[in-house]
Scaffold this active site. Structure first.
Site, PDB file in Angstrom:
ATOM      1  N   SER A 126       0.723  -1.236  -0.060  1.00  0.00           N
ATOM      2  CA  SER A 126      -0.156  -0.058   0.170  1.00  0.00           C
ATOM      3  C   SER A 126       1.065   1.251  -0.111  1.00  0.00           C
ATOM      4  O   SER A 126       1.936   1.260   0.482  1.00  0.00           O
ATOM      5  CB  SER A 126      -0.759  -0.147   1.590  1.00  0.00           C
ATOM      6  OG  SER A 126      -1.512   1.167   1.398  1.00  0.00           O
ATOM      7  N   GLU A 128       0.354   3.461   1.945  1.00  0.00           N
ATOM      8  CA  GLU A 128       0.675   3.864   3.137  1.00  0.00           C
ATOM      9  C   GLU A 128       1.914   3.298   3.922  1.00  0.00           C
ATOM     10  O   GLU A 128       2.213   3.946   5.082  1.00  0.00           O
ATOM     11  CB  GLU A 128      -0.713   3.138   4.074  1.00  0.00           C
ATOM     12  CG  GLU A 128      -2.249   3.648   3.921  1.00  0.00           C
ATOM     13  CD  GLU A 128      -2.534   4.921   4.463  1.00  0.00           C
ATOM     14  OE1 GLU A 128      -1.900   5.207   5.675  1.00  0.00           O
ATOM     15  OE2 GLU A 128      -3.630   5.418   4.326  1.00  0.00           O
ATOM     16  N   TYR A 150      -2.069   0.261  10.175  1.00  0.00           N
ATOM     17  CA  TYR A 150      -2.131  -0.444   9.003  1.00  0.00           C
ATOM     18  C   TYR A 150      -1.062  -0.417   8.262  1.00  0.00           C
ATOM     19  O   TYR A 150      -0.409  -1.250   7.599  1.00  0.00           O
ATOM     20  CB  TYR A 150      -3.637   0.083   8.411  1.00  0.00           C
ATOM     21  CG  TYR A 150      -3.421  -0.112   6.916  1.00  0.00           C
ATOM     22  CD1 TYR A 150      -4.360  -1.517   6.596  1.00  0.00           C
ATOM     23  CD2 TYR A 150      -3.263   0.560   5.935  1.00  0.00           C
ATOM     24  CE1 TYR A 150      -4.644  -1.639   5.261  1.00  0.00           C
ATOM     25  CE2 TYR A 150      -3.352   0.190   4.624  1.00  0.00           C
ATOM     26  CZ  TYR A 150      -3.974  -0.764   4.250  1.00  0.00           C
ATOM     27  OH  TYR A 150      -4.104  -1.341   2.807  1.00  0.00           O
TER      28      TYR A 150
HETATM   29  P1  NAP Z   1     -11.751  -4.965   0.871  1.00  0.00           P
HETATM   30  O1  NAP Z   1     -12.668  -4.549  -0.179  1.00  0.00           O
HETATM   31  O2  NAP Z   1     -11.776  -4.358   2.204  1.00  0.00           O
HETATM   32  O3  NAP Z   1     -11.371  -6.404   0.802  1.00  0.00           O
HETATM   33  C1  NAP Z   1     -10.470  -7.013   1.690  1.00  0.00           C
HETATM   34  C2  NAP Z   1     -10.872  -8.416   1.773  1.00  0.00           C
HETATM   35  O4  NAP Z   1      -9.897  -9.423   2.794  1.00  0.00           O
HETATM   36  C3  NAP Z   1     -12.211  -9.152   1.915  1.00  0.00           C
HETATM   37  O5  NAP Z   1     -12.392 -10.065   0.834  1.00  0.00           O
HETATM   38  C4  NAP Z   1     -12.033  -9.668   3.417  1.00  0.00           C
HETATM   39  O6  NAP Z   1     -13.091 -10.579   3.460  1.00  0.00           O
HETATM   40  C5  NAP Z   1     -10.814 -10.241   3.272  1.00  0.00           C
HETATM   41  N1  NAP Z   1     -10.259 -10.506   4.698  1.00  0.00           N
HETATM   42  C6  NAP Z   1     -10.242  -9.779   5.772  1.00  0.00           C
HETATM   43  N2  NAP Z   1      -9.573 -10.319   6.615  1.00  0.00           N
HETATM   44  C7  NAP Z   1      -9.260 -11.522   6.393  1.00  0.00           C
HETATM   45  C8  NAP Z   1      -8.785 -12.734   7.093  1.00  0.00           C
HETATM   46  N3  NAP Z   1      -8.430 -12.784   8.361  1.00  0.00           N
HETATM   47  N4  NAP Z   1      -8.641 -13.884   6.253  1.00  0.00           N
HETATM   48  C9  NAP Z   1      -9.232 -13.954   5.002  1.00  0.00           C
HETATM   49  N5  NAP Z   1      -9.714 -12.842   4.304  1.00  0.00           N
HETATM   50  C10 NAP Z   1      -9.874 -11.863   5.073  1.00  0.00           C
HETATM   51  O7  NAP Z   1     -10.303  -4.375   0.517  1.00  0.00           O
HETATM   52  P2  NAP Z   1      -9.770  -4.016  -1.194  1.00  0.00           P
HETATM   53  O8  NAP Z   1     -10.214  -2.244  -1.307  1.00  0.00           O
HETATM   54  O9  NAP Z   1     -10.149  -5.040  -2.087  1.00  0.00           O
HETATM   55  O10 NAP Z   1      -8.118  -3.993  -0.968  1.00  0.00           O
HETATM   56  C11 NAP Z   1      -7.626  -5.228  -1.529  1.00  0.00           C
HETATM   57  C12 NAP Z   1      -6.054  -5.384  -0.764  1.00  0.00           C
HETATM   58  O11 NAP Z   1      -5.486  -4.118  -1.268  1.00  0.00           O
HETATM   59  C13 NAP Z   1      -6.068  -5.103   0.783  1.00  0.00           C
HETATM   60  O12 NAP Z   1      -4.993  -5.830   0.961  1.00  0.00           O
HETATM   61  C14 NAP Z   1      -5.770  -3.723   1.081  1.00  0.00           C
HETATM   62  O13 NAP Z   1      -5.257  -3.602   2.270  1.00  0.00           O
HETATM   63  C15 NAP Z   1      -4.911  -3.431  -0.093  1.00  0.00           C
HETATM   64  N6  NAP Z   1      -5.022  -2.008  -0.490  1.00  0.00           N
HETATM   65  C16 NAP Z   1      -6.073  -1.482  -1.113  1.00  0.00           C
HETATM   66  C17 NAP Z   1      -6.186  -0.030  -1.328  1.00  0.00           C
HETATM   67  C18 NAP Z   1      -7.519   0.499  -1.899  1.00  0.00           C
HETATM   68  O14 NAP Z   1      -7.237   1.912  -2.287  1.00  0.00           O
HETATM   69  N7  NAP Z   1      -8.412  -0.063  -2.107  1.00  0.00           N
HETATM   70  C19 NAP Z   1      -5.036   0.693  -1.606  1.00  0.00           C
HETATM   71  C20 NAP Z   1      -3.779  -0.027  -1.157  1.00  0.00           C
HETATM   72  C21 NAP Z   1      -3.648  -0.998  -0.604  1.00  0.00           C
HETATM   73  P3  NAP Z   1     -14.571  -9.918   4.170  1.00  0.00           P
HETATM   74  O15 NAP Z   1     -15.575  -9.882   3.014  1.00  0.00           O
HETATM   75  O16 NAP Z   1     -14.924 -11.339   4.848  1.00  0.00           O
HETATM   76  O17 NAP Z   1     -14.371  -8.880   5.125  1.00  0.00           O
END
Ligand code: NAP
Length: 338
Positions: A126, A128, A150
């Site tokens: 990220s 971050e 985070y």
């Molecule tokens: P998101 O929509 O919140 O999806 C997170 C996913 O992780 C969900 O499917 C969630 O399952 C799953 N999860 C959470 N805890 C878990 C666990 N203990 N075991 C297995 N699965 C688990 O996030 P996103 O926006 O798609 O982001 C995807 C990734 O990119 C993440 O790693 C995030 O930190 C990173 N990221 C995102 C952004 C952004 O702007 N979107 C930027 C930088 C990095 P549930 O549906 O059950 O909650």
């Protein structure tokens, strides 16, 4: 295009995991998705994929399940997308954030190293990890100065991914993604809160969804959010998952910044979103101290030159287009529910 490859995608129920699975299925991959055990079996982001992917239940907290999964499916590509992904929640849940977002990465890397070491591995890290760095533009050589639980967990995940590449020769890449949004963004994040609130107010929705403190997202025609001056580099998630796939098709494993190299404030976001709904944001948005972060990240943009040069990737959707499409999607969603 068709392929006989198998891809394992964690976080498949989330924004990025679901878009990535759409992309991989369209390319002919056999997709195995890891979903977390949940009381609610309705996964709105992957409804279109049911019957086209294999769902397995498991958790990044559980090494056994990750080992079994990699051993059973022998994936060619592993995309570790899952995380406790909400920076704002990481102050109230620092241990869970460290366990899932930080150590969970190592559990996944270990499962791959033990059972399919030649698999290509993508780790969602990220922007971050740069934290409060006072640099207008960040790239892959920028120092890591994470300044929230985070970001610190992601910094650890990023460094461990680099370490597995260097120590074991694994094809492991870290995607340093700047903020990316879509109509599948969860309501934990400010963009979706704003677009959903604009749609609720426009359509005079009687029971808007709840916000993160369990209050109605819209009360008396007002949306309460945090710092209006916070600045972000926002892109379109659907395009960012293409970069993840491209990283694993490259000749060499490298880390990449994925961003738009543009920056806007939360105030800009409110203006564009409410305007798209035919409303004046200043009549409806209130900054509430409860939603301010204890430490704010700096106003940096991401330089995606390496991704452009190596992978041919660049963003196509502008900030204004992105926010408009999110508002339109929320208006449609709420209209269909009526
Ligand atoms: P998101 O929509 O919140 O999806 C997170 C996913 O992780 C969900 O499917 C969630 O399952 C799953 N999860 C959470 N805890 C878990 C666990 N203990 N075991 C297995 N699965 C688990 O996030 P996103 O926006 O798609 O982001 C995807 C990734 O990119 C993440 O790693 C995030 O930190 C990173 N990221 C995102 C952004 C952004 O702007 N979107 C930027 C930088 C990095 P549930 O549906 O059950 O909650």
């Amino acid at each position: 295009m068709t392929t006989s490859k198998t891809a394992l995608v964690t976080g498949i129920t989330g924004q990025d995991g679901s878009y990535l699975a759409d992309l991989l299925v369209s390319k002919g991959y056999r997709v195995v998705g890891l979903a977390r055990r949940s009381t609610n079996y309705d996964y709105p982001n992957i409804r279109q994929l049911i019957g086209k992917i294999t769902l397995e239940y498991g958790d990044l907290m559980d090494s056994d399940c990750l080992n079994n999964l990699v051993s059973k499916y022998q994936p060619d590509e592993v995309y570790n997308i899952a995380a406790q992904s909400v920076p704002a929640d990481s102050w109230t849940q620092p241990i869970v954030t460290a366990e899932i977002t930080g150590v969970g990465t190592v559990r996944m890397l270990e499962a791959v190293r033990r059972h399919k070491p030649d698999a290509r591995y993508y780790q969602a890290t990220s922007r971050e990890i740069f934290g409060g760095i006072e640099q207008e533009v960040c790239d892959e050589n920028t120092s890591f100065l994470a300044n929230n639980p985070y970001g610190i967990a992601k910094q650890y995940a990023h460094l461990m991914t680099m370490n597995y590449r260097e120590s074991y020769g694994m094809f492991a890449c870290g995607g340093i993604l700047f903020n990316h949004e879509s109509e599948r963004r969860s309501l934990h994040f400010v963009t979706r809160k704003v677009t959903m609130a604009a749609a609720c107010i426009k359509l005079n929705v009687k029971h808007p969804p709840l916000n993160e403190v369990g209050e109605s997202l819209v009360q008396d025609g007002k949306l309460k959010i945090g710092n209006l001056d916070a600045v972000r580099d926002w892109g379109y998630a659907k395009e960012y998952v293409e970069a993840m796939w491209l990283m694993l098709q490259a000749d060499q494993p490298r880390d990449y910044v994925i961003a738009t190299n543009t920056a806007f404030t939360v105030r800009d976001l409110c203006r564009v979103a409410f305007n798209q709904a035919g409303l004046n944001w200043e009549d409806h948005v209130v900054s509430d101290q409860r939603f301010h972060r204890p430490t704010e990240i700096a106003a940096s943009r991401g330089d995606y030159s390496r991704a452009k040069n190596d992978l041919g990737w660049e963003p196509r959707t502008s900030f204004e287009q992105l926010i408009r499409l999110m508002v339109d999607a929320d208006l449609k969603l709420l209209s269909e529910r009526r």
